[in-house]
Design a protein around this motif. Sequence first.
Motif, PDB file in Angstrom:
ATOM      1  N   MET A  21       2.968  -4.374  -0.145  1.00  9.87           N
ATOM      2  CA  MET A  21       3.165  -2.968  -0.507  1.00  9.87           C
ATOM      3  C   MET A  21       3.706  -2.930  -1.935  1.00  9.87           C
ATOM      4  SD  MET A  21       5.815  -0.067   0.893  1.00  9.87           S
ATOM      5  CE  MET A  21       5.160   0.296   2.479  1.00  9.87           C
ATOM      6  N   ILE A  22       2.960  -2.326  -2.833  1.00 11.44           N
ATOM      7  CA  ILE A  22       3.436  -2.176  -4.218  1.00 11.44           C
ATOM      8  C   ILE A  22       4.028  -0.776  -4.346  1.00 11.44           C
ATOM      9  CG2 ILE A  22       2.741  -2.073  -6.649  1.00 11.44           C
ATOM     10  CD1 ILE A  22       0.649  -4.176  -6.121  1.00 11.44           C
ATOM     11  N   LEU A  55       6.661  -5.230  -2.947  1.00  7.13           N
ATOM     12  CA  LEU A  55       6.744  -5.552  -4.372  1.00  7.13           C
ATOM     13  C   LEU A  55       7.201  -4.269  -5.067  1.00  7.13           C
ATOM     14  CD1 LEU A  55       3.311  -7.396  -4.342  1.00  7.13           C
ATOM     15  CD2 LEU A  55       5.531  -8.512  -4.507  1.00  7.13           C
ATOM     16  N   ALA A  56       8.511  -4.198  -5.341  1.00  5.07           N
ATOM     17  CA  ALA A  56       9.086  -2.935  -5.828  1.00  5.07           C
ATOM     18  C   ALA A  56       9.426  -3.027  -7.313  1.00  5.07           C
ATOM     19  CB  ALA A  56      10.345  -2.605  -5.028  1.00  5.07           C
ATOM     20  N   MET A  57       9.038  -1.993  -8.072  1.00  6.27           N
ATOM     21  CA  MET A  57       9.381  -1.959  -9.498  1.00  6.27           C
ATOM     22  C   MET A  57      10.904  -1.979  -9.631  1.00  6.27           C
ATOM     23  SD  MET A  57       6.645  -1.943 -11.391  1.00  6.27           S
ATOM     24  CE  MET A  57       7.054  -1.198 -12.959  1.00  6.27           C
ATOM     25  N   ARG A 108      11.326  -8.016  -6.486  1.00  6.49           N
ATOM     26  CA  ARG A 108      11.435  -7.002  -7.554  1.00  6.49           C
ATOM     27  C   ARG A 108      10.498  -7.402  -8.685  1.00  6.49           C
ATOM     28  NH1 ARG A 108      17.077  -4.446  -7.392  1.00  6.49           N
ATOM     29  NH2 ARG A 108      17.483  -4.466  -5.156  1.00  6.49           N
ATOM     30  N   ILE A 109       9.694  -6.433  -9.131  1.00  8.61           N
ATOM     31  CA  ILE A 109       8.698  -6.756 -10.173  1.00  8.61           C
ATOM     32  C   ILE A 109       8.973  -5.942 -11.440  1.00  8.61           C
ATOM     33  CG2 ILE A 109       6.829  -7.553  -8.678  1.00  8.61           C
ATOM     34  CD1 ILE A 109       5.686  -4.691  -8.706  1.00  8.61           C
ATOM     35  N   LYS A 110       8.642  -6.563 -12.567  1.00 12.10           N
ATOM     36  CA  LYS A 110       8.882  -5.910 -13.861  1.00 12.10           C
ATOM     37  C   LYS A 110       7.706  -5.021 -14.255  1.00 12.10           C
ATOM     38  CE  LYS A 110      11.979  -9.323 -15.976  1.00 12.10           C
ATOM     39  NZ  LYS A 110      12.241 -10.079 -14.747  1.00 12.10           N
TER      40      LYS A 110
END
Length: 553
Positions: free
Chosen positions: A286-287, A320-322, A417-419
Motif C-alpha cells: 500500500m503506497i 509504504l508511507a511518505m 517510510r519512503i522519501k
Amino acid sequence: MSIGGDCRCCVDEEIDAFGEIVDGNGVFKYYADGAWKISSSEESLPVINPTSREPFFAITACTRCEVNKAFHSAKEAQKSWAKTPLFKRAEMLHKVAGVMKEKKNMEAIAECLIKEVAKPDKDAYTEVVRSADLLSYTAEEGIRILSQGKFLVSDSFPGNERNKLCLSSKVPLGIILAIPPFNYPVNLTVSKIGPALIAGNAVVIKPPTQGAVSTLHMIHCFHMSGFPKGLISCVTIKASELGDYMTTHPLVNCISFTGGCETGISISQKAGMIPLQMELGGKDAMIVLEDADLDLAATNIIKGGFSYSGQRCTAVKIVLAMEGIADALVSKVNAQIAKLKIGPPERIDTDIVDVVSEASADFIESLVADAIDNGAKICQGWKRRGNKIWPLLIDNVTTEMRIAWEEPFGPVIPVMRIKSVEEGIEHCNSSKYGLQGCVFTKDINKAILVSDAMESGTIQINAAPARGPDHFPFQGIRDSGIGSQGVTNSINFMTKIKTTVINLPSASYSLGKILFLELKGLAMERAFPCFQLWVTTSTRNRKGSWMPEILKL
Ligand SMILES: NC(=O)C1=CN([C@@H]2O[C@H](COP(=O)(O)OP(=O)(O)OC[C@H]3O[C@@H](n4cnc5c(N)ncnc54)[C@H](OP(=O)(O)O)[C@@H]3O)[C@@H](O)[C@H]2O)C=CC1
Ligand SMILES: O=C(O)[C@H](O)COP(=O)(O)O
C-alpha cells in the motif's frame, strides 16, 4: 462428526443431510464415482483445530489406486457432460447454489470453516454465500460466453480470396485438477469447479488437509444436487505422498492451483504440457501519498491487513508511507488496532483469530524477531499465545529486514517510510511477488501514474487489495502466478479453441441472390451439406426474412 465433538454441523438435524459423508468412527470419507467412500488404506489424517491445537476432524487417506480410479471415472463422465446442453449445465450450477444457501447446509459448511481453519464466524458465513453466488454468476456468464464463437473469412489476410470460412468455438479441456489452499477452502474450490463444469469439463479436487472437511461438506451439496456420477471427485490424500502422482497423472488436462509459491512453482516444474492456472503468494503493497485521506488509509490498513488475521493472499502486507504523513498514519492505525477484538472464531465479534498452524505462527514470529533485531519499532509489543498472535504494526522497517520482502500470512503489518513515490514503486517492483497493490491519494492523475508504474496484477485506488467481487479479473505476475482468474477468465481458461474451416471450391463473396443462382449448378447440397446449412441460416434480405432462393437450393 468431530473428534472434538461440539461441531454444530453434526448435531441431530444435520446428521441426515451430512451423515453419509462420515463413517462410524468419525472419519470423513472421500467422494468419487458419485458416492462417499472410506479408503481401503484404513489410514486417516488428522485435521487440527487451530484454536485448540488438538485434532478435531479426521479424513480418510486415499490410496494411489483410488486416486487413479477417480481420474478414470472423471474421463468417462466428462464425455457425456460435454454433450449435456449448456443451458442444462447452467441449471445444475444454479441448483447447487440454491442447495448451498439452504440454512442447514450453509450452517454445516460455515461451522466446519470455523473449526478447521479458525475462520471468524461472520466471515465463514460470508464465504459460503459468496461461493454460492459465484456458482450462479458462473452459470449465467457461461451461457453468455460459451454460446458465442467466431466466424472469419480468408480474404482479410493478404494473398487469400474468400474461399475459406472459419468457424471457431470453445470446447472443454477434459479433466481439471483443482488444488485449493486452506484459507478459503470453499470459495477457492468453487472458483475452480464452477468454471470447469460450465465449460463441460470434469473435476478432480485435492482439498487442503486443513480445510478438507469444509470442502467435503460443500461437495456434498453438488452430490445432493444430482450431478452425474464421476464428474466431480474429491480425494483426500497426504500431499507429500501422492501430490506428485496427482499433478503428473496422464489424464489431467489442466491444473488450477492456489497456494504458496514454493508448492506452486514446484508443481509447475513437474507438470507436463498442460495449461496451468497458478494463484500464488503476494506481498501486496500500500503506497500512501502525502495528500491521502489518512483516515481512509488507516481503516483500509486495518481491514485489508488484519481481516482473517492477515491470512489472505490479498492482505496488505507492507505499507509504504511518505515520510511527511507517516507519523500521523501510524498513530491512526495504532488507535484502531487498540479496538480490535482478539478471540475464538466462534464469537461473532472476533476480529483476530489464531493463525492456521503452529508452523505458521513460528514463521511469523521469526519475521518479527528479525525485524526487531535489525532495529524496527514494534508499536504494540509482541504477544503470542499458542497460535494466537496479537495484531502488530511494525514501524521503521528497512529493506534489510526479511519482513520487507516476505509474506507473513499473519496479523503483522510492516511500515516502511519512503522519501519519494519512486522509492515506493521501486520497492514494490523489486519484490518477487506481483499480485496486488494499492495507492492512496486524492489526486486521480497521480493515482493513475502510480498504478501504471506498479508492476502487479491489480492496483486498487483508495482501497485495500481484494480479489472480490469474484467476476473481476485476478492475476499475479512474477512469482505470484500464471494466468488470470475471475469467473470470465477462468471459464475461458478452462476451454480450448476448436476450429472448423470450410473450404469452398471457388471464392465466394456475399452478393446475395446472384451467388445462389450460381451455386445451383454446383450441386452444393450433396457435396457440402454444412455449407448449405450455413448459407441457410446466415443470409437474410434487407427486411430480415429468409430469401426464397436459399430454400430452393
Ligand atoms: N494468489 C492467490 O490467489 C492466493 C494465494 N494463496 C497463498 O497460499 C499460501 C497459503 O496457503 P497454503 O494452503 O498454506 O499453501 P500450500 O502451498 O501449502 O498448499 C496449497 C495446496 O497445495 C497442496 N499441496 C501441497 N503440496 C502439494 C504437492 N506436492 N502436490 C499437490 N498438492 C500439494 C496442499 O495440500 P495440503 O494441505 O494437504 O498440504 C493445499 O491443498 C500463501 O502463500 C498464500 O499467499 C492463498 C490464497 C490465494
Ligand atoms: O485468495 C485469497 O486470499 C482470497 O481469495 C481473498 O479474497 P478477498 O480479497 O476477496 O477477500
